[in-house]
Design a protein around this motif. Structure first.
Motif, PDB file in Angstrom:
ATOM      1  N   LEU A  31     114.649  70.711  16.858  1.00  0.00           N
ATOM      2  CA  LEU A  31     115.990  71.745  16.661  1.00  0.00           C
ATOM      3  C   LEU A  31     115.512  72.889  16.840  1.00  0.00           C
ATOM      4  CD1 LEU A  31     118.495  69.614  13.917  1.00  0.00           C
ATOM      5  CD2 LEU A  31     118.535  69.787  17.183  1.00  0.00           C
ATOM      6  N   LEU A  32     114.932  73.622  15.652  1.00  0.00           N
ATOM      7  CA  LEU A  32     114.784  74.736  16.003  1.00  0.00           C
ATOM      8  C   LEU A  32     114.238  74.970  17.433  1.00  0.00           C
ATOM      9  CD1 LEU A  32     113.818  75.619  12.924  1.00  0.00           C
ATOM     10  CD2 LEU A  32     115.852  76.841  13.883  1.00  0.00           C
ATOM     11  N   ILE A  33     112.880  74.177  17.628  1.00  0.00           N
ATOM     12  CA  ILE A  33     112.564  74.466  19.228  1.00  0.00           C
ATOM     13  C   ILE A  33     112.912  74.389  20.713  1.00  0.00           C
ATOM     14  CG2 ILE A  33     110.643  73.107  20.306  1.00  0.00           C
ATOM     15  CD1 ILE A  33     109.211  72.851  17.968  1.00  0.00           C
ATOM     16  N   GLU A  34     114.471  73.581  19.911  1.00  0.00           N
ATOM     17  CA  GLU A  34     115.293  72.903  21.012  1.00  0.00           C
ATOM     18  C   GLU A  34     115.659  74.532  21.404  1.00  0.00           C
ATOM     19  OE1 GLU A  34     117.282  70.063  20.486  1.00  0.00           O
ATOM     20  OE2 GLU A  34     115.930  68.314  21.177  1.00  0.00           O
ATOM     21  N   LEU A  35     116.403  75.955  20.870  1.00  0.00           N
ATOM     22  CA  LEU A  35     116.661  76.558  20.971  1.00  0.00           C
ATOM     23  C   LEU A  35     116.165  77.422  21.984  1.00  0.00           C
ATOM     24  CD1 LEU A  35     118.490  77.534  17.518  1.00  0.00           C
ATOM     25  CD2 LEU A  35     119.848  76.748  19.177  1.00  0.00           C
ATOM     26  N   LEU A  36     114.595  77.698  22.186  1.00  0.00           N
ATOM     27  CA  LEU A  36     113.684  78.476  22.297  1.00  0.00           C
ATOM     28  C   LEU A  36     113.872  78.532  24.023  1.00  0.00           C
ATOM     29  CD1 LEU A  36     110.655  78.316  20.217  1.00  0.00           C
ATOM     30  CD2 LEU A  36     112.208  79.967  19.941  1.00  0.00           C
ATOM     31  N   PRO A  37     114.409  77.551  24.972  1.00  0.00           N
ATOM     32  CA  PRO A  37     114.548  77.716  26.311  1.00  0.00           C
ATOM     33  C   PRO A  37     115.535  78.170  27.011  1.00  0.00           C
ATOM     34  CG  PRO A  37     113.820  75.243  25.881  1.00  0.00           C
ATOM     35  CD  PRO A  37     114.024  75.829  24.126  1.00  0.00           C
ATOM     36  N   GLY A  38     116.238  78.662  26.200  1.00  0.00           N
ATOM     37  CA  GLY A  38     117.845  78.950  26.092  1.00  0.00           C
ATOM     38  C   GLY A  38     117.044  80.150  25.855  1.00  0.00           C
ATOM     39  N   ASP A  43     116.457  85.417  28.548  1.00  0.00           N
ATOM     40  CA  ASP A  43     114.862  87.226  28.851  1.00  0.00           C
ATOM     41  C   ASP A  43     114.851  86.851  30.454  1.00  0.00           C
ATOM     42  OD1 ASP A  43     115.425  87.849  26.556  1.00  0.00           O
ATOM     43  OD2 ASP A  43     113.356  86.998  25.512  1.00  0.00           O
ATOM     44  N   ILE A  44     114.675  85.848  30.941  1.00  0.00           N
ATOM     45  CA  ILE A  44     114.159  85.699  32.526  1.00  0.00           C
ATOM     46  C   ILE A  44     115.510  86.495  33.361  1.00  0.00           C
ATOM     47  CG2 ILE A  44     114.239  84.333  34.687  1.00  0.00           C
ATOM     48  CD1 ILE A  44     111.840  82.944  32.799  1.00  0.00           C
ATOM     49  N   LEU A  45     116.604  85.760  32.935  1.00  0.00           N
ATOM     50  CA  LEU A  45     118.112  86.298  33.761  1.00  0.00           C
ATOM     51  C   LEU A  45     117.906  87.717  33.320  1.00  0.00           C
ATOM     52  CD1 LEU A  45     120.175  83.083  33.072  1.00  0.00           C
ATOM     53  CD2 LEU A  45     118.124  83.996  35.531  1.00  0.00           C
ATOM     54  N   GLN A  51     115.977  93.962  36.726  1.00  0.00           N
ATOM     55  CA  GLN A  51     114.760  94.674  37.489  1.00  0.00           C
ATOM     56  C   GLN A  51     113.283  95.092  36.660  1.00  0.00           C
ATOM     57  OE1 GLN A  51     115.799  95.871  41.784  1.00  0.00           O
ATOM     58  NE2 GLN A  51     116.935  94.186  41.950  1.00  0.00           N
ATOM     59  N   THR A  52     113.343  94.896  35.585  1.00  0.00           N
ATOM     60  CA  THR A  52     112.618  94.962  34.965  1.00  0.00           C
ATOM     61  C   THR A  52     111.178  94.202  34.457  1.00  0.00           C
ATOM     62  OG1 THR A  52     113.149  94.510  32.690  1.00  0.00           O
ATOM     63  CG2 THR A  52     113.844  96.416  33.818  1.00  0.00           C
ATOM     64  N   LEU A  53     111.192  93.223  35.187  1.00  0.00           N
ATOM     65  CA  LEU A  53     109.918  92.251  35.913  1.00  0.00           C
ATOM     66  C   LEU A  53     109.312  92.835  36.728  1.00  0.00           C
ATOM     67  CD1 LEU A  53     111.836  89.131  34.918  1.00  0.00           C
ATOM     68  CD2 LEU A  53     111.394  89.885  33.300  1.00  0.00           C
ATOM     69  N   LEU A  54     107.861  92.146  36.043  1.00  0.00           N
ATOM     70  CA  LEU A  54     106.466  92.380  37.020  1.00  0.00           C
ATOM     71  C   LEU A  54     105.995  91.593  36.721  1.00  0.00           C
ATOM     72  CD1 LEU A  54     105.592  95.572  35.487  1.00  0.00           C
ATOM     73  CD2 LEU A  54     106.758  95.257  37.684  1.00  0.00           C
ATOM     74  N   SER A  55     104.916  90.573  35.729  1.00  0.00           N
ATOM     75  CA  SER A  55     104.226  89.712  35.519  1.00  0.00           C
ATOM     76  C   SER A  55     104.576  88.875  34.702  1.00  0.00           C
ATOM     77  CB  SER A  55     102.961  89.765  35.597  1.00  0.00           C
ATOM     78  OG  SER A  55     102.761  90.558  34.541  1.00  0.00           O
ATOM     79  N   VAL A  56     106.225  89.145  34.114  1.00  0.00           N
ATOM     80  CA  VAL A  56     106.504  88.615  33.513  1.00  0.00           C
ATOM     81  C   VAL A  56     106.395  87.112  33.025  1.00  0.00           C
ATOM     82  CG1 VAL A  56     108.696  88.933  31.111  1.00  0.00           C
ATOM     83  CG2 VAL A  56     106.846  90.270  31.555  1.00  0.00           C
ATOM     84  N   PRO A  57     107.434  87.017  34.267  1.00  0.00           N
ATOM     85  CA  PRO A  57     108.054  85.567  34.237  1.00  0.00           C
ATOM     86  C   PRO A  57     107.207  84.884  34.159  1.00  0.00           C
ATOM     87  CG  PRO A  57     108.976  86.967  35.895  1.00  0.00           C
ATOM     88  CD  PRO A  57     108.221  87.616  35.488  1.00  0.00           C
TER      89      PRO A  57
END
Length: 143
Positions: A31-38, A43-45, A51-57
């Protein structure tokens, strides 16, 4: 002679042993792991908006894949722990049911048709451990 439901639940938990505890622990971790994708998607969005993403995605996408693999492994582990806790519990319930039937006089021991008796040994005993594992799910969701 009747048995208290709390005594039956306690007996089933004892017979499940450490596998019962392992099942509960793995349920909490799943149940805790299921929270991580959100959290990663957030963070991606947010990075796209700022507009601070470089290679992080790419790191975040790799993180999503890693989380997916961890979830698959945890589902296999929880299934294994479920089976290892369930079988001794069912066997103990069947043994107790047979012992009780053998203690009673033959006329009162087996009421109903032979099919009903077989159903009691097979289906009713198979349903009892569901109570324990639903209790596990409730505890895991409460954490």
């Amino acid at each position: 002679m009747t048995t208290k439901p709390s005594a039956v639940l306690g007996m089933m938990m004892r017979k499940g042993g450490w596998w019962y505890v392992a099942n509960l622990t793995i349920n909490v971790v799943v149940l805790l792991i299921e929270l991580l994708p959100g959290i990663i998607t957030r963070d991606i969005l947010n990075g796209l908006q700022d507009q601070t993403l470089l290679s992080v995605p790419w790191l975040l996408i790799a993180g999503l894949l890693g989380i997916t693999m961890a979830r698959v492994i945890m589902f296999f582990l929880v299934s294994y722990a479920h089976i290892k806790a369930r079988i001794p519990t069912e066997n103990t319930l069947r043994r107790a049911l047979l012992r009780r039937i053998l203690q009673m006089p033959a006329v009162r021991a087996l009421k109903g048709s032979p099919g009903e008796v077989v159903s009691r040994f097979r289906d009713d005993v198979n349903e009892m451990p569901h109570v324990i594992f639903q209790l596990n799910d409730i505890i895991a969701l409460g954490v």
